[in-house]
Design a protein around this motif. Structure first.
Motif, PDB file in Angstrom:
ATOM      1  N   GLN A 103      41.381  58.830  39.717  1.00  0.00           N
ATOM      2  CA  GLN A 103      39.998  58.824  39.258  1.00  0.00           C
ATOM      3  C   GLN A 103      39.501  57.401  38.995  1.00  0.00           C
ATOM      4  N   TRP A 104      40.376  56.587  38.386  1.00  0.00           N
ATOM      5  CA  TRP A 104      39.940  55.282  37.929  1.00  0.00           C
ATOM      6  C   TRP A 104      40.178  54.153  38.921  1.00  0.00           C
ATOM      7  N   TRP A 105      41.078  54.330  39.862  1.00  0.00           N
ATOM      8  CA  TRP A 105      41.358  53.261  40.819  1.00  0.00           C
ATOM      9  C   TRP A 105      40.091  52.788  41.545  1.00  0.00           C
ATOM     10  N   PRO A 106      39.276  53.672  42.119  1.00  0.00           N
ATOM     11  CA  PRO A 106      38.071  53.176  42.810  1.00  0.00           C
ATOM     12  C   PRO A 106      37.039  52.565  41.863  1.00  0.00           C
ATOM     13  N   ARG A 107      37.058  52.966  40.602  1.00  0.00           N
ATOM     14  CA  ARG A 107      36.148  52.353  39.634  1.00  0.00           C
ATOM     15  C   ARG A 107      36.598  50.932  39.283  1.00  0.00           C
ATOM     16  N   LEU A 108      37.900  50.739  39.188  1.00  0.00           N
ATOM     17  CA  LEU A 108      38.427  49.454  38.748  1.00  0.00           C
ATOM     18  C   LEU A 108      38.649  48.471  39.887  1.00  0.00           C
ATOM     19  N   LEU A 109      38.876  48.972  41.094  1.00  0.00           N
ATOM     20  CA  LEU A 109      39.249  48.129  42.215  1.00  0.00           C
ATOM     21  C   LEU A 109      38.278  46.970  42.471  1.00  0.00           C
ATOM     22  N   PRO A 110      36.970  47.172  42.412  1.00  0.00           N
ATOM     23  CA  PRO A 110      36.069  46.033  42.662  1.00  0.00           C
ATOM     24  C   PRO A 110      36.215  44.909  41.648  1.00  0.00           C
ATOM     25  N   GLY A 111      36.787  45.185  40.486  1.00  0.00           N
ATOM     26  CA  GLY A 111      36.917  44.173  39.440  1.00  0.00           C
ATOM     27  C   GLY A 111      38.331  43.697  39.229  1.00  0.00           C
ATOM     28  N   MET A 112      39.154  43.700  40.288  1.00  0.00           N
ATOM     29  CA  MET A 112      40.562  43.337  40.132  1.00  0.00           C
ATOM     30  C   MET A 112      40.782  41.844  39.924  1.00  0.00           C
ATOM     31  N   TYR A 113      39.717  41.045  39.966  1.00  0.00           N
ATOM     32  CA  TYR A 113      39.845  39.597  39.846  1.00  0.00           C
ATOM     33  C   TYR A 113      39.811  39.141  38.387  1.00  0.00           C
ATOM     34  N   GLY A 114      39.401  40.018  37.476  1.00  0.00           N
ATOM     35  CA  GLY A 114      39.415  39.670  36.062  1.00  0.00           C
ATOM     36  C   GLY A 114      40.825  39.493  35.544  1.00  0.00           C
ATOM     37  N   ALA A 117      43.793  38.485  37.947  1.00  0.00           N
ATOM     38  CA  ALA A 117      44.435  39.567  38.704  1.00  0.00           C
ATOM     39  C   ALA A 117      45.670  40.124  38.020  1.00  0.00           C
ATOM     40  N   HIS A 118      45.969  39.704  36.802  1.00  0.00           N
ATOM     41  CA  HIS A 118      47.139  40.233  36.102  1.00  0.00           C
ATOM     42  C   HIS A 118      47.038  41.726  35.789  1.00  0.00           C
ATOM     43  N   PRO A 119      45.848  42.254  35.459  1.00  0.00           N
ATOM     44  CA  PRO A 119      45.808  43.691  35.142  1.00  0.00           C
ATOM     45  C   PRO A 119      46.271  44.576  36.285  1.00  0.00           C
ATOM     46  N   VAL A 120      45.830  44.298  37.513  1.00  0.00           N
ATOM     47  CA  VAL A 120      46.265  45.138  38.635  1.00  0.00           C
ATOM     48  C   VAL A 120      47.757  44.954  38.886  1.00  0.00           C
ATOM     49  N   ILE A 121      48.268  43.753  38.654  1.00  0.00           N
ATOM     50  CA  ILE A 121      49.703  43.518  38.823  1.00  0.00           C
ATOM     51  C   ILE A 121      50.480  44.335  37.795  1.00  0.00           C
ATOM     52  N   ARG A 122      49.997  44.378  36.567  1.00  0.00           N
ATOM     53  CA  ARG A 122      50.658  45.177  35.536  1.00  0.00           C
ATOM     54  C   ARG A 122      50.634  46.655  35.897  1.00  0.00           C
ATOM     55  N   VAL A 123      49.518  47.119  36.432  1.00  0.00           N
ATOM     56  CA  VAL A 123      49.430  48.516  36.862  1.00  0.00           C
ATOM     57  C   VAL A 123      50.427  48.787  37.989  1.00  0.00           C
ATOM     58  N   HIS A 154      37.642  43.741  33.700  1.00  0.00           N
ATOM     59  CA  HIS A 154      37.010  44.059  34.980  1.00  0.00           C
ATOM     60  C   HIS A 154      35.974  42.991  35.345  1.00  0.00           C
ATOM     61  N   HIS A 155      36.150  42.391  36.546  1.00  0.00           N
ATOM     62  CA  HIS A 155      35.255  41.296  36.939  1.00  0.00           C
ATOM     63  C   HIS A 155      35.065  41.305  38.449  1.00  0.00           C
ATOM     64  N   PRO A 156      33.961  41.868  38.953  1.00  0.00           N
ATOM     65  CA  PRO A 156      33.707  41.876  40.395  1.00  0.00           C
ATOM     66  C   PRO A 156      33.339  40.481  40.919  1.00  0.00           C
ATOM     67  N   VAL A 157      33.501  40.308  42.227  1.00  0.00           N
ATOM     68  CA  VAL A 157      33.082  39.074  42.896  1.00  0.00           C
ATOM     69  C   VAL A 157      32.179  39.474  44.062  1.00  0.00           C
ATOM     70  N   SER A 268      43.927  37.913  47.420  1.00  0.00           N
ATOM     71  CA  SER A 268      44.907  36.949  47.920  1.00  0.00           C
ATOM     72  C   SER A 268      44.229  35.724  48.506  1.00  0.00           C
ATOM     73  N   ALA A 269      43.178  35.939  49.282  1.00  0.00           N
ATOM     74  CA  ALA A 269      42.450  34.820  49.889  1.00  0.00           C
ATOM     75  C   ALA A 269      41.750  33.979  48.830  1.00  0.00           C
ATOM     76  N   ALA A 270      41.215  34.630  47.800  1.00  0.00           N
ATOM     77  CA  ALA A 270      40.528  33.885  46.740  1.00  0.00           C
ATOM     78  C   ALA A 270      41.499  32.990  45.982  1.00  0.00           C
ATOM     79  N   VAL A 271      42.667  33.509  45.642  1.00  0.00           N
ATOM     80  CA  VAL A 271      43.674  32.688  44.959  1.00  0.00           C
ATOM     81  C   VAL A 271      44.081  31.515  45.843  1.00  0.00           C
TER      82      VAL A 271
END
Length: 336
Positions: A103-114, A117-123, A154-157, A268-271
């Motif tokens: 349910q939450w993956w598509p809501r959070l995915l656009p903001g994985m740069y906040g 990127a550690h939050p998505v790595i922790r998940v 959560h931080h979109p780009v 990955s490209a942004a980093v």
């Protein structure tokens, strides 16, 4: 996966601490202890955590409970980390964790740069543990902490211009243009990115997306060996962020695999744009090392980013990936 109980004990210890310290730095301990346990080092988990413990801070105070009605206004507010973790703790206690994640993956995915990127790595670490073994309360709670941290940071780009790309992940990463001003922290640098090369934009099949994501993780891991000197700590995330997404795919509906690939490529490209060196430096490891020996060297070194890159390198499993892990050991300050 750990069958000694050490990982669950360590997670219980860590859930008394917040996801960050000093107002902006990430608490890496949950990710590092999971990586150690997954790589056969469960007996070292508490010893490593004792060394890392002085960096931990108390769990933050809440502001206002997050609900199914008010969550949009709380999304991306780092002051609400405790509120978000509380929300997801309730969710994974009452529902199947896969259902909550889907349910939450598509809501959070656009903001994985906040949160760099550690939050998505922790998940990604939390999901691997849940998929690999018993769905214990501490492991479900760890997923809740990871999702809560992601929602708070959560931080979109938006609005990145598509630039000429390449066919392979390696060539596409080589095509990334470094930002001109490379001072400041992750948010400052992220705000200076105006465009990124196009790669895998034509992928529509979920299985093809998984193959491309695997290719990206391999390319970014290999690239660290020759480019990691640009910024030894932050460039780790060019590999570990997409690998977190790759690890999560088996727990997600297939319809989410293609957008996951696209988000992972952008991260990955942004980093790479923010931190990569202008020119590669050849690196040849001094001798031949087995995967087990590289893990032991990473543990002895102790740095959390070294441990996590080593963990990703073992997922890739080839000699250039192990060389990247050894390069991280050479470039990084050991944990003391």
């Amino acid at each position: 996966m750990d069958e000694t109980g050490a990982l669950d004990e360590a997670l219980q210890r860590l859930h008394e601490s917040g996801p960050e310290r000093l107002g902006r730095l990430t608490n890496h301990a949950p990710m590092a202890v999971e990586a150690l346990a997954a790589r056969g080092q469960a007996r070292a988990v508490h010893r490593w955590l004792d060394l890392y413990a002085p960096r931990l801070e108390d769990f933050p105070s809440g502001v206002e409970p997050v609900t199914a009605a008010n969550w949009p206004e709380a999304l991306g507010d780092p002051r609400r980390a405790a509120d978000w973790i509380g929300y997801f703790s309730h969710e994974v206690a009452e529902r199947d964790w896969r259902e909550v994640l889907a349910q939450w993956w598509p809501r959070l995915l656009p903001g994985m740069y906040g949160g760099s990127a550690h939050p998505v790595i922790r998940v990604g670490h939390a999901v691997r543990t849940l998929l690999a073994g018993e769905s214990t309360a501490p492991r479900r709670a760890e997923l809740a902490h990871g999702l809560g941290y992601w929602a708070a940071r959560h931080h979109p780009v938006p609005g990145l211009a598509p630039l000429p790309g390449a066919g392979s992940a390696t060539a596409a990463l080589d095509a990334v243009t470094p930002i001109s001003a490379r001072e400041g922290g992750f948010p400052d640098r992220l705000g200076r990115i105006r465009g990124l090369p196009v790669w895998a934009a034509d992928v529509t099949d979920p299985d093809a997306a998984r193959r491309r994501l695997t290719e990206l993780v391999r390319a970014a891991t290999h690239r660290y060996a020759t480019h990691g000197h640009g910024e030894p700590t932050m460039l780790v995330h060019a590999a570990t962020a997409p690998n977190a997404v790759l690890r999560t795919l088996p727990a997600l509906p297939r319809a989410l695999w293609v957008p996951s690939l696209r988000a992972a490529w952008t991260a990955s490209a942004a980093v790479t744009a923010m931190y990569a060196s202008d020119a590669p430096v050849p690196f040849t490891p001094p001798g031949t090392f087995t995967a087990e020996e590289v893990v032991e060297r990473a543990l002895a070194h102790g740095d959390e980013h070294v441990i996590k890159l080593t963990d990703t390198a073992l997922d890739t499993g080839d000699r250039p990936a192990l060389a990247a892990a050894l390069r991280a050991i050479d470039l990084s300050e050991p944990l003391s």
